[in-house]
Write a protein that holds these residues in place. Structure first.
Motif, PDB file in Angstrom:
ATOM      1  N   CYS A  71       0.803  -1.233   0.000  1.00  0.00           N
ATOM      2  CA  CYS A  71       0.000   0.000   0.000  1.00  0.00           C
ATOM      3  C   CYS A  71       0.833   1.280   0.000  1.00  0.00           C
ATOM      4  CB  CYS A  71      -0.955  -0.003   1.193  1.00  0.00           C
ATOM      5  SG  CYS A  71      -0.142   0.174   2.800  1.00  0.00           S
ATOM      6  N   ASN A  72       2.162   1.162  -0.012  1.00  0.00           N
ATOM      7  CA  ASN A  72       3.083   2.310  -0.024  1.00  0.00           C
ATOM      8  C   ASN A  72       3.108   3.112   1.276  1.00  0.00           C
ATOM      9  OD1 ASN A  72       3.989   1.714  -2.535  1.00  0.00           O
ATOM     10  ND2 ASN A  72       3.365   3.620  -3.482  1.00  0.00           N
TER      11      ASN A  72
ATOM     12  N   PRO B 215       1.111  -0.751   9.528  1.00  0.00           N
ATOM     13  CA  PRO B 215      -0.040  -0.399  10.359  1.00  0.00           C
ATOM     14  C   PRO B 215      -1.332  -0.254   9.566  1.00  0.00           C
ATOM     15  CG  PRO B 215       1.801   1.106  10.749  1.00  0.00           C
ATOM     16  CD  PRO B 215       2.157   0.254   9.577  1.00  0.00           C
ATOM     17  N   LEU B 216      -1.217  -0.049   8.253  1.00  0.00           N
ATOM     18  CA  LEU B 216      -2.398   0.174   7.427  1.00  0.00           C
ATOM     19  C   LEU B 216      -2.984  -1.137   6.892  1.00  0.00           C
ATOM     20  CD1 LEU B 216      -4.000   2.636   6.481  1.00  0.00           C
ATOM     21  CD2 LEU B 216      -2.592   2.649   4.425  1.00  0.00           C
ATOM     22  N   CYS B 217      -2.145  -1.953   6.237  1.00  0.00           N
ATOM     23  CA  CYS B 217      -2.663  -3.164   5.594  1.00  0.00           C
ATOM     24  C   CYS B 217      -2.186  -4.456   6.254  1.00  0.00           C
ATOM     25  CB  CYS B 217      -2.313  -3.166   4.104  1.00  0.00           C
ATOM     26  SG  CYS B 217      -0.566  -3.478   3.753  1.00  0.00           S
ATOM     27  N   ARG B 218      -1.361  -4.356   7.281  1.00  0.00           N
ATOM     28  CA  ARG B 218      -0.864  -5.484   8.077  1.00  0.00           C
ATOM     29  C   ARG B 218       0.136  -6.377   7.331  1.00  0.00           C
ATOM     30  NH1 ARG B 218      -1.066  -3.483  12.356  1.00  0.00           N
ATOM     31  NH2 ARG B 218      -1.309  -5.248  13.694  1.00  0.00           N
ATOM     32  N   THR B 219       0.560  -5.995   6.131  1.00  0.00           N
ATOM     33  CA  THR B 219       1.568  -6.740   5.386  1.00  0.00           C
ATOM     34  C   THR B 219       2.922  -6.570   6.063  1.00  0.00           C
ATOM     35  OG1 THR B 219       0.384  -6.342   3.318  1.00  0.00           O
ATOM     36  CG2 THR B 219       2.702  -6.919   3.123  1.00  0.00           C
ATOM     37  N   GLU B 220       3.743  -7.603   6.006  1.00  0.00           N
ATOM     38  CA  GLU B 220       5.083  -7.492   6.585  1.00  0.00           C
ATOM     39  C   GLU B 220       5.898  -6.476   5.791  1.00  0.00           C
ATOM     40  OE1 GLU B 220       8.967 -10.219   7.673  1.00  0.00           O
ATOM     41  OE2 GLU B 220       7.058 -11.191   7.277  1.00  0.00           O
ATOM     42  N   MET B 221       6.535  -5.573   6.518  1.00  0.00           N
ATOM     43  CA  MET B 221       7.355  -4.542   5.886  1.00  0.00           C
ATOM     44  C   MET B 221       8.662  -5.165   5.393  1.00  0.00           C
ATOM     45  SD  MET B 221       5.583  -1.824   5.977  1.00  0.00           S
ATOM     46  CE  MET B 221       6.019  -0.141   6.259  1.00  0.00           C
ATOM     47  N   PRO B 222       9.373  -4.489   4.487  1.00  0.00           N
ATOM     48  CA  PRO B 222      10.671  -5.003   4.036  1.00  0.00           C
ATOM     49  C   PRO B 222      11.600  -5.244   5.226  1.00  0.00           C
ATOM     50  CG  PRO B 222      10.003  -3.113   2.725  1.00  0.00           C
ATOM     51  CD  PRO B 222       9.030  -3.217   3.859  1.00  0.00           C
TER      52      PRO B 222
END
Length: 131
Positions: free
Chosen positions: A68-69, A93-100
């Motif tokens: 989501c950028n 915090p927005l889409c719950r995807t693991e960050m890099p």
């Protein structure tokens, strides 16, 4: 030494202050333990402090969510000893995807897409050195 900058979009009203780099409190694990907030990671830091052969890297960086950028300005910590290694991690915090796994530490204008409008690259204006 760290840098502070403002990321801004010329197309929409997006603006975010970001702190990059490291200061004197980042030079050893004992100092990092004093200010580090996540309790689970604090326990791991305590374990690494007692390791004989160890190395670590710690700095403030900019994580960019691949889904989501979303821009997340958080501390990066990687510790390594003869027997194990550990790297902290974050979820968006927005889409719950693991960050890099590793954030950006060197950024420049027109390299990051605006997370709000996605129409332009963000301008980067450095305004302060911090320690």
């Amino acid at each position: 030494m760290g840098d502070a900058c403002t990321l801004s979009c010329g197309h929409c009203s997006f603006k975010q202050d970001v702190y990059l780099g490291f200061g004197f409190r980042y030079i050893d694990l004992v100092s990092i333990l004093e200010w580090y907030e996540v309790e689970e990671d604090r326990q791991i830091i305590k374990e690494f402090i007692n390791e004989k052969e160890k190395s670590f890297e710690c700095f403030d960086g900019l994580y960019i969510c691949h889904e989501c950028n979303f821009l997340l300005n958080k501390v990066y910590l990687h510790m390594k000893s003869e027997t194990r290694s550990y790297t902290n991690s974050y979820n968006c915090p927005l889409c719950r995807t693991e960050m890099p796994s590793v954030p950006l530490i060197n950024i420049q204008s027109e390299m990051i897409d605006c997370p709000d409008c996605k129409q332009e690259k963000l301008a980067v204006n450095f305004y302060m050195d911090w320690d």
